[in-house]
Motif scaffolding. Structure first.
Motif, PDB file in Angstrom:
ATOM      1  N   THR A  19       0.819  -1.423  -0.084  1.00 25.29           N
ATOM      2  CA  THR A  19       0.061  -0.041   0.011  1.00 25.29           C
ATOM      3  C   THR A  19       0.751   1.342  -0.128  1.00 25.29           C
ATOM      4  OG1 THR A  19      -1.803  -1.039   1.084  1.00 25.29           O
ATOM      5  CG2 THR A  19      -1.602   1.334   1.357  1.00 25.29           C
ATOM      6  N   ASN A  21       1.631   5.345   0.368  1.00 22.19           N
ATOM      7  CA  ASN A  21       1.125   6.530   1.235  1.00 22.19           C
ATOM      8  C   ASN A  21       1.260   7.636   0.516  1.00 22.19           C
ATOM      9  OD1 ASN A  21      -0.036   5.171   3.521  1.00 22.19           O
ATOM     10  ND2 ASN A  21       1.806   4.118   3.459  1.00 22.19           N
ATOM     11  N   THR A  22       2.521   7.751  -0.424  1.00 20.72           N
ATOM     12  CA  THR A  22       2.857   8.924  -0.960  1.00 20.72           C
ATOM     13  C   THR A  22       3.024   8.419  -2.706  1.00 20.72           C
ATOM     14  OG1 THR A  22       5.303   8.666  -0.927  1.00 20.72           O
ATOM     15  CG2 THR A  22       4.160   9.852   1.094  1.00 20.72           C
ATOM     16  N   ASN A  74      -5.938  10.405   5.952  1.00 13.74           N
ATOM     17  CA  ASN A  74      -6.354  10.001   4.487  1.00 13.74           C
ATOM     18  C   ASN A  74      -6.627  11.285   3.766  1.00 13.74           C
ATOM     19  OD1 ASN A  74      -5.870   7.079   5.038  1.00 13.74           O
ATOM     20  ND2 ASN A  74      -8.271   6.832   5.750  1.00 13.74           N
ATOM     21  N   LYS A  77      -3.101  12.512   2.183  1.00 15.49           N
ATOM     22  CA  LYS A  77      -2.661  11.736   1.120  1.00 15.49           C
ATOM     23  C   LYS A  77      -3.517  11.650  -0.167  1.00 15.49           C
ATOM     24  CE  LYS A  77      -2.816   7.654   3.755  1.00 15.49           C
ATOM     25  NZ  LYS A  77      -2.844   6.407   4.254  1.00 15.49           N
ATOM     26  N   GLY A 145      -3.406   2.944  -3.249  1.00 19.02           N
ATOM     27  CA  GLY A 145      -3.453   3.274  -1.654  1.00 19.02           C
ATOM     28  C   GLY A 145      -4.854   3.115  -1.149  1.00 19.02           C
ATOM     29  N   MET A 147      -8.081   2.762   1.102  1.00 17.72           N
ATOM     30  CA  MET A 147      -8.607   2.995   2.405  1.00 17.72           C
ATOM     31  C   MET A 147      -9.935   3.004   2.734  1.00 17.72           C
ATOM     32  SD  MET A 147      -6.455   6.669   1.863  1.00 17.72           S
ATOM     33  CE  MET A 147      -7.411   7.008   0.072  1.00 17.72           C
ATOM     34  N   HIS A 182       5.509   1.824   4.410  1.00 19.27           N
ATOM     35  CA  HIS A 182       5.950   1.510   5.676  1.00 19.27           C
ATOM     36  C   HIS A 182       6.522  -0.181   5.816  1.00 19.27           C
ATOM     37  CE1 HIS A 182       3.427   4.738   7.194  1.00 19.27           C
ATOM     38  NE2 HIS A 182       2.378   4.271   6.688  1.00 19.27           N
TER      39      HIS A 182
END
Length: 197
Positions: A19, A21-22, A74, A77, A145, A147, A182
């Motif tokens: 996943t 995140n940026t 969220n 992002k 990503g 969510m 991560h």
């Protein structure tokens, strides 16, 4: 036993995929999204009901409307991703069944006439399609990503005021940016997750 996919494809779709995140500011084109959809539309659903609907959020105005319903990180992002998709279930998916499942022309009315039954079946199958959509994003060389940290009731009012669609997942899409991932969390071992009876 070896898999039919070569190791590079296995890495792309599963082992190395995480996943994001940026994201970089490299755009995700309509052609890329079309190619993803044209691949993943072949994933299975019960009676071929295909209830997943994908709303692409591109404009800054639409993005602002979406992030007001985001929780925590969220929102930021989503504001910086080159493309965001809102995944929803079409609660009237049964209207397409005569075309999508011609083997049983009466199933639209005999099996899916009740709204509650459609919502359960549609949500199960749209969720299945969402998994294929994520793999399709990876197959296009992009990062996803996904969510669930959104007020989906608010998202539905914002984007689907007629009540015919019910959102359940938001996915940011693009090329991963700096510090996008991560550290990978552990997974269950085979014997912890798989039982033969």
């Amino acid at each position: 036993m070896s898999l039919a996919l070569d190791a590079a494809a296995q890495d792309l779709l599963f082992r190395e995929a995480q996943t994001a995140n940026t994201f970089t500011d490299e755009p995700v084109t309509d052609e890329q999204v079309q190619a993803i959809y044209d691949l993943v539309k072949f994933g299975p659903t019960a009676f071929n009901q295909s209830p997943l609907r994908i709303t692409l959020v591109r404009s800054q105005e639409a993005r602002q409307r979406l992030v007001q319903h985001a929780m925590g990180a969220n929102g930021p992002k989503t504001l910086t991703a080159p493309l965001t998709a809102v995944l929803s279930v079409d609660l009237d998916f049964h209207e397409n069944l005569p075309k999508l499942f011609p083997a049983a022309p009466g199933i639209k009315d005999s099996f899916f006439s009740e709204a509650a039954r459609r919502e359960v079946a549609g949500t199960q199958n749209a969720t299945l399609q969402a998994g294929y959509f994520i793999v399709g994003i990876r197959a296009a060389g992009l990062a996803a990503g996904p969510m669930t940290g959104f007020d989906f009731t608010g998202v539905d009012k914002e984007f689907f005021g007629d009540g015919k669609q019910k959102s359940f997942l938001v996915i940011n899409i693009g090329k991963p940016g700096a510090d996008a991932f991560h550290p990978r969390s552990p997974r269950l071992a085979f014997d912890e997750a798989v039982t033969a009876v």
